[in-house]
Design a protein around this motif. Structure first.
Motif, short mmCIF file in Angstrom:
data_model
loop_
_atom_site.label_atom_id
_atom_site.label_comp_id
_atom_site.label_asym_id
_atom_site.label_seq_id
_atom_site.Cartn_x
_atom_site.Cartn_y
_atom_site.Cartn_z
N ILE A 198 1.61 -5.63 2.38
CA ILE A 198 3.00 -5.88 1.97
C ILE A 198 3.38 -4.89 0.89
CG2 ILE A 198 4.54 -7.56 0.88
CD1 ILE A 198 2.84 -9.76 2.17
N ASP A 199 4.57 -4.31 1.04
CA ASP A 199 5.05 -3.29 0.10
C ASP A 199 5.82 -3.98 -1.03
OD1 ASP A 199 6.07 -1.17 -1.27
OD2 ASP A 199 7.09 -0.25 0.45
N LYS A 202 9.28 -3.05 -2.65
CA LYS A 202 10.52 -3.56 -2.08
C LYS A 202 10.78 -4.97 -2.61
CE LYS A 202 10.16 -1.04 2.30
NZ LYS A 202 10.13 -1.17 3.79
N ILE A 204 11.04 -8.70 -2.04
CA ILE A 204 10.39 -9.56 -1.07
C ILE A 204 11.21 -10.83 -0.84
CG2 ILE A 204 8.30 -10.85 -0.49
CD1 ILE A 204 7.90 -7.80 -0.70
N ALA A 230 16.84 -7.94 7.98
CA ALA A 230 15.80 -6.90 7.96
C ALA A 230 16.34 -5.56 8.43
CB ALA A 230 14.62 -7.33 8.83
N GLU A 237 11.67 -6.51 2.24
CA GLU A 237 10.59 -6.92 3.14
C GLU A 237 10.61 -8.44 3.28
OE1 GLU A 237 7.81 -4.15 3.87
OE2 GLU A 237 6.09 -5.33 3.21
N ASN A 261 9.87 -3.99 8.63
CA ASN A 261 9.93 -4.67 7.33
C ASN A 261 9.97 -6.18 7.46
OD1 ASN A 261 12.54 -4.39 8.38
ND2 ASN A 261 13.50 -4.43 6.36
N LYS A 263 7.06 -8.99 7.99
CA LYS A 263 5.62 -9.22 8.05
C LYS A 263 5.36 -10.66 8.49
CE LYS A 263 4.31 -5.14 6.50
NZ LYS A 263 5.46 -4.31 6.78
#
Length: 370
Positions: A198-199, A202, A204, A230, A237, A261, A263
């Motif tokens: 997970i980035d 960004k 969340i 998204a 994300e 983006n 997950k």
């Protein structure tokens, strides 16, 4: 004084855990824990995290179990336990079938019943189902009613329940603060590694969605709204821990799988969920407890349900009711993502669900009144 704690699902375990811990600190209180196993793996994860070892486990979980199965097996399973232990007080929590059966068993044996999180009402018997029916039935069987908010107290009063009603906040806030403290003491490296895909540079959006009344078209609409968000916000994300129910997974995968983006991950144990919640920007949910937990962390909540029994959060401004409406979900999400003042108004609203002292208040009351 002997207290029997009866619960069977992850949400119940989370909200019972700080109460059990508080009662265990007092040498004058004898704690007996019985789990029905209405949920299994997710329940066990919570017990392990909070280091709670049940004295009894009915292990009711079975494939494609019905409400009839759970109710009948739990009621029959509790009888010999109540006869053996003969507690002074039974604790049940919330609105599950286990809570209803625990209260009914206590009533049958003429044992005092304490209802934690009493007084929640959506005022729609079919939504959420069967929880609204369960919580109303428990309310009329219990002897002590520990209500989280003033509105919950008033709901009980409207049903003629006025004796031994106490506004104490919600133990879910106690559990959240206790859980984050446990995580901090053990270090966060394990959590960071678990979510390495997970980035976190960004924003969340944490998504939880699983309620049975949403199955079908409403849930499809919710997922299409998530896809729209998204696609239009590549700097965001969406992280969706998917419920194990195949009714959820098929729809989620059909609409959301393959979007960079978004997950889609496996269900999270409680510590991983609250860690991720703490790292999130806001929450999209149809869950109950998260409507109470997220505001304690300053996270706005968009509630994807047509009605909510947690109306205080809506009135306080910590949450917005968007239902399964595509336009409302997308519109409110865009406001939170684009309008900083709007976001801060929700993030800084005062959480009406308590300050983390609920368990101690309940202990002190029962010490003086049983």
């Amino acid at each position: 004084m002997k207290h029997l704690f009866i619960f069977g699902t992850r949400p119940e375990a989370i909200k019972m855990a700080p109460l059990i811990k508080e009662f265990q600190k007092d040498d004058a209180q004898k704690v007996v824990v019985c789990v029905t196993g209405q949920h299994r793996e997710m329940l066990d994860q919570v017990l392990s995290f909070f280091d709670i070892k049940p004295h009894y486990d009915l292990n009711l979980m079975s494939h494609n179990q019905t409400l009839y199965d759970i109710t009948a097996k739990a009621l029959l399973g509790l009888k010999p336990i109540l006869n053996k232990e003969n507690p002074d007080n039974i604790f049940v929590q919330g609105d599950t079938t286990t809570a209803f059966v625990g209260a009914l068993a206590g009533f049958y044996e003429k044992i005092r019943v304490s209802h934690i999180e009493a007084g929640l009402r959506s005022h729609n018997l079919n939504s959420p189902f069967p929880e609204e029916g369960n919580r109303k039935l428990v309310g009329h069987l219990a002897n002590y009613h520990f209500a989280p908010t003033k509105m919950a107290v008033n709901n009980l009063k409207l049903e003629g329940i006025v004796n031994n009603v106490h506004q104490v906040g919600n133990t879910v806030i106690d559990a959240l603060l206790l859980g984050l403290d446990i995580i901090k003491k053990h270090g966060e490296a394990t959590f960071e590694k678990h979510f390495e895909n997970i980035d976190f540079s960004k924003r969340i959006i944490l998504v939880t969605g699983h309620r049975r009344e949403s199955f079908g078209h409403p849930f499809e609409s919710m997922c299409r709204a998530m896809k729209e968000i998204a696609v239009n916000y590549p700097d965001v994300e969406l992280v969706y821990p998917m419920h194990l129910n195949p009714n959820i997974r098929v729809t989620v995968n059909e609409i959301l799988n393959g979007i960079d983006n978004v997950k889609l991950i496996e269900p999270l144990s409680y510590p991983y969920l609250i860690w991720l919640m703490n790292k999130s920007y806001f929450v999209l949910t149809d869950s109950g407890g998260i409507q109470e937990e997220a505001p304690s962390l300053g996270k706005p909540v968009l509630v994807m349900r047509e009605v909510t029994e947690r109306q205080e959060g809506i009135e306080a401004g910590t949450a917005k009711l968007v239902g399964s409406d595509f336009e409302k979900i997308v519109g409110e999400s865009k406001l939170l993502l684009d309008n900083e003042a709007y976001y801060q108004s929700m993030a800084n609203a005062i959480n009406p669900y308590g300050d983390g002292t609920t368990s101690l208040q309940i202990l002190n009351f029962l010490k003086d009144n049983i």
